[in-house]
Design a protein around this motif. Structure first.
Motif, PDB file in Angstrom:
ATOM      1  N   GLU A   1      56.239  31.112  33.702  1.00  0.00           N
ATOM      2  CA  GLU A   1      56.097  32.509  34.121  1.00  0.00           C
ATOM      3  C   GLU A   1      54.691  32.718  34.677  1.00  0.00           C
ATOM      4  N   GLY A   2      54.521  33.797  35.431  1.00  0.00           N
ATOM      5  CA  GLY A   2      53.205  34.068  35.982  1.00  0.00           C
ATOM      6  C   GLY A   2      52.939  35.551  36.148  1.00  0.00           C
ATOM      7  N   LEU A   3      51.734  35.976  35.820  1.00  0.00           N
ATOM      8  CA  LEU A   3      51.250  37.322  36.119  1.00  0.00           C
ATOM      9  C   LEU A   3      50.284  37.197  37.291  1.00  0.00           C
ATOM     10  N   TRP A   4      50.415  38.106  38.268  1.00  0.00           N
ATOM     11  CA  TRP A   4      49.644  37.991  39.504  1.00  0.00           C
ATOM     12  C   TRP A   4      49.015  39.329  39.865  1.00  0.00           C
ATOM     13  N   TRP A   5      47.763  39.280  40.359  1.00  0.00           N
ATOM     14  CA  TRP A   5      47.131  40.501  40.835  1.00  0.00           C
ATOM     15  C   TRP A   5      45.950  40.153  41.737  1.00  0.00           C
ATOM     16  N   MET A   6      45.449  41.188  42.429  1.00  0.00           N
ATOM     17  CA  MET A   6      44.238  41.087  43.237  1.00  0.00           C
ATOM     18  C   MET A   6      43.343  42.257  42.893  1.00  0.00           C
ATOM     19  N   ARG A   7      42.047  42.048  42.973  1.00  0.00           N
ATOM     20  CA  ARG A   7      41.110  43.135  42.708  1.00  0.00           C
ATOM     21  C   ARG A   7      41.009  44.036  43.927  1.00  0.00           C
ATOM     22  N   GLU A   8      41.078  45.338  43.699  1.00  0.00           N
ATOM     23  CA  GLU A   8      41.019  46.282  44.811  1.00  0.00           C
ATOM     24  C   GLU A   8      39.726  46.139  45.599  1.00  0.00           C
ATOM     25  N   GLU A   9      38.634  45.826  44.893  1.00  0.00           N
ATOM     26  CA  GLU A   9      37.353  45.708  45.593  1.00  0.00           C
ATOM     27  C   GLU A   9      37.312  44.491  46.509  1.00  0.00           C
ATOM     28  N   ASP A  10      38.221  43.530  46.288  1.00  0.00           N
ATOM     29  CA  ASP A  10      38.299  42.364  47.163  1.00  0.00           C
ATOM     30  C   ASP A  10      39.221  42.600  48.353  1.00  0.00           C
ATOM     31  N   GLY A  11      39.981  43.727  48.295  1.00  0.00           N
ATOM     32  CA  GLY A  11      40.963  43.993  49.338  1.00  0.00           C
ATOM     33  C   GLY A  11      42.301  43.377  48.976  1.00  0.00           C
ATOM     34  N   VAL A  12      43.302  44.217  48.729  1.00  0.00           N
ATOM     35  CA  VAL A  12      44.616  43.735  48.301  1.00  0.00           C
ATOM     36  C   VAL A  12      45.431  43.337  49.522  1.00  0.00           C
ATOM     37  N   ASP A  13      45.536  42.045  49.751  1.00  0.00           N
ATOM     38  CA  ASP A  13      46.290  41.496  50.881  1.00  0.00           C
ATOM     39  C   ASP A  13      47.023  40.261  50.375  1.00  0.00           C
ATOM     40  N   PHE A  14      48.334  40.413  50.097  1.00  0.00           N
ATOM     41  CA  PHE A  14      49.084  39.343  49.446  1.00  0.00           C
ATOM     42  C   PHE A  14      49.353  38.148  50.359  1.00  0.00           C
ATOM     43  N   THR A  15      49.019  38.259  51.634  1.00  0.00           N
ATOM     44  CA  THR A  15      49.134  37.091  52.510  1.00  0.00           C
ATOM     45  C   THR A  15      47.895  36.194  52.372  1.00  0.00           C
ATOM     46  N   ARG A  16      46.847  36.739  51.784  1.00  0.00           N
ATOM     47  CA  ARG A  16      45.610  35.985  51.575  1.00  0.00           C
ATOM     48  C   ARG A  16      45.625  35.432  50.145  1.00  0.00           C
ATOM     49  N   LYS A  17      46.317  34.336  49.968  1.00  0.00           N
ATOM     50  CA  LYS A  17      46.628  33.851  48.635  1.00  0.00           C
ATOM     51  C   LYS A  17      45.419  33.318  47.874  1.00  0.00           C
ATOM     52  N   ASP A  18      44.338  33.013  48.565  1.00  0.00           N
ATOM     53  CA  ASP A  18      43.157  32.535  47.854  1.00  0.00           C
ATOM     54  C   ASP A  18      42.511  33.640  47.033  1.00  0.00           C
ATOM     55  N   GLY A  19      42.921  34.895  47.262  1.00  0.00           N
ATOM     56  CA  GLY A  19      42.394  36.018  46.505  1.00  0.00           C
ATOM     57  C   GLY A  19      43.167  36.341  45.242  1.00  0.00           C
ATOM     58  N   PHE A  20      44.202  35.553  44.945  1.00  0.00           N
ATOM     59  CA  PHE A  20      45.013  35.809  43.759  1.00  0.00           C
ATOM     60  C   PHE A  20      44.250  35.509  42.468  1.00  0.00           C
ATOM     61  N   TYR A  21      44.396  36.400  41.502  1.00  0.00           N
ATOM     62  CA  TYR A  21      44.091  36.111  40.109  1.00  0.00           C
ATOM     63  C   TYR A  21      45.437  35.905  39.419  1.00  0.00           C
ATOM     64  N   TRP A  22      45.505  35.009  38.467  1.00  0.00           N
ATOM     65  CA  TRP A  22      46.791  34.728  37.839  1.00  0.00           C
ATOM     66  C   TRP A  22      46.632  34.320  36.381  1.00  0.00           C
ATOM     67  N   ILE A  23      47.705  34.583  35.649  1.00  0.00           N
ATOM     68  CA  ILE A  23      47.864  34.061  34.293  1.00  0.00           C
ATOM     69  C   ILE A  23      49.202  33.337  34.279  1.00  0.00           C
ATOM     70  N   SER A  24      49.160  32.016  34.195  1.00  0.00           N
ATOM     71  CA  SER A  24      50.391  31.229  34.086  1.00  0.00           C
ATOM     72  C   SER A  24      50.700  31.042  32.611  1.00  0.00           C
ATOM     73  N   MET A  25      51.979  31.029  32.264  1.00  0.00           N
ATOM     74  CA  MET A  25      52.312  31.007  30.841  1.00  0.00           C
ATOM     75  C   MET A  25      53.716  30.472  30.592  1.00  0.00           C
ATOM     76  N   ILE A  26      53.900  29.957  29.386  1.00  0.00           N
ATOM     77  CA  ILE A  26      55.209  29.490  28.923  1.00  0.00           C
ATOM     78  C   ILE A  26      55.438  30.066  27.532  1.00  0.00           C
ATOM     79  N   ARG A  27      56.589  30.667  27.343  1.00  0.00           N
ATOM     80  CA  ARG A  27      56.947  31.244  26.047  1.00  0.00           C
ATOM     81  C   ARG A  27      57.073  30.147  24.989  1.00  0.00           C
ATOM     82  N   GLN A  28      56.728  30.502  23.746  1.00  0.00           N
ATOM     83  CA  GLN A  28      56.812  29.578  22.625  1.00  0.00           C
ATOM     84  C   GLN A  28      57.682  30.169  21.515  1.00  0.00           C
TER      85      GLN A  28
END
Length: 213
Positions: A81-108
């Motif tokens: 699973e993954g949580l995804w977001w971008m910081r507004e101050e960086d400019g939210v543009d989902f085509t610019r994938k290098d700006g992604f922050y993420w939390i990858s995770m697996i349920r236990q």
């Protein structure tokens, strides 16, 4: 004995229909890895997945050397699973994938405690001492009220499905509710290495709240 499979026992969480629907997501246990960058090319993301799967399978296979934790039962390792977001101050543009922050995770499973987590890290370090667990953690997390839908097809085609999801949310008196712990959430039911892009299935889930009128 049949293995416990969360995709079958918790179908409302993992197998939504192609029509959006609301749900209340309960508390679950996850191993998470935090990072930033384009998941397609970022070494940090590749390292995170190696750690997540390494720890998850170390816990699952602990029965092989008799070190299984109290309460252990046979189970299928849940999907990535993954949580995804971008910081507004960086400019939210989902085509610019290098700006992604993420939390990858697996349920236990619920028997995975901090002690079990730490033991799994030590086992994995013996096999791969180069791994860095600084951005890896065990959390118990309640996601709360969300709206989700099943997306079928390439990941780059998600915007059209998200648009339908967001329209459904608005039409039903809710708005997205993004916070520090509630983000755009994806659950990956297909392996892109083995599945044709048009057949990939991804759960798209957004946190929401009701709008007072």
């Amino acid at each position: 004995m049949e293995k416990w499979d969360y995709k079958k026992t918790d179908k409302d969480l993992y197998l939504p229909k192609k029509t959006p629907a609301f749900l209340e997501v309960p508390e679950m246990t996850f191993i998470q890895a935090v990072g930033r960058g384009n998941p397609n090319v970022c070494q940090e993301y590749k390292d995170a997945l190696e750690i997540l799967y390494g720890l998850s399978y170390s816990i699952k296979m602990s029965k092989m050397d008799g070190s299984q934790p109290e309460g252990y039962y046979e189970y299928v390792v849940p999907p990535l699973e993954g949580l995804w977001w971008m910081r507004e101050e960086d400019g939210v543009d989902f085509t610019r994938k290098d700006g992604f922050y993420w939390i990858s995770m697996i349920r236990q499973p619920e028997f995975v405690t901090e002690a079990v987590f730490e033991e799994a890290k030590q086992k994995l370090l013996k096999k791969k001492p180069e791994l860095n667990f600084d951005r890896t953690r065990l959390v118990r997390w309640t996601e709360g009220l969300c709206c989700q839908v099943m997306h079928t097809g390439p990941y780059d085609d998600e915007p059209a499905t998200l648009s339908r999801l967001e329209q459904f949310i608005a039409e039903n008196g809710c708005v997205p509710d993004y916070t520090e712990s509630r983000k755009h959430h994806e659950i990956y039911l297909g392996d892109p290495r083995r599945t044709a892009p048009e057949r990939l299935r991804t759960v798209l889930r957004l946190p929401v709240k009701k709008v007072c009128k």
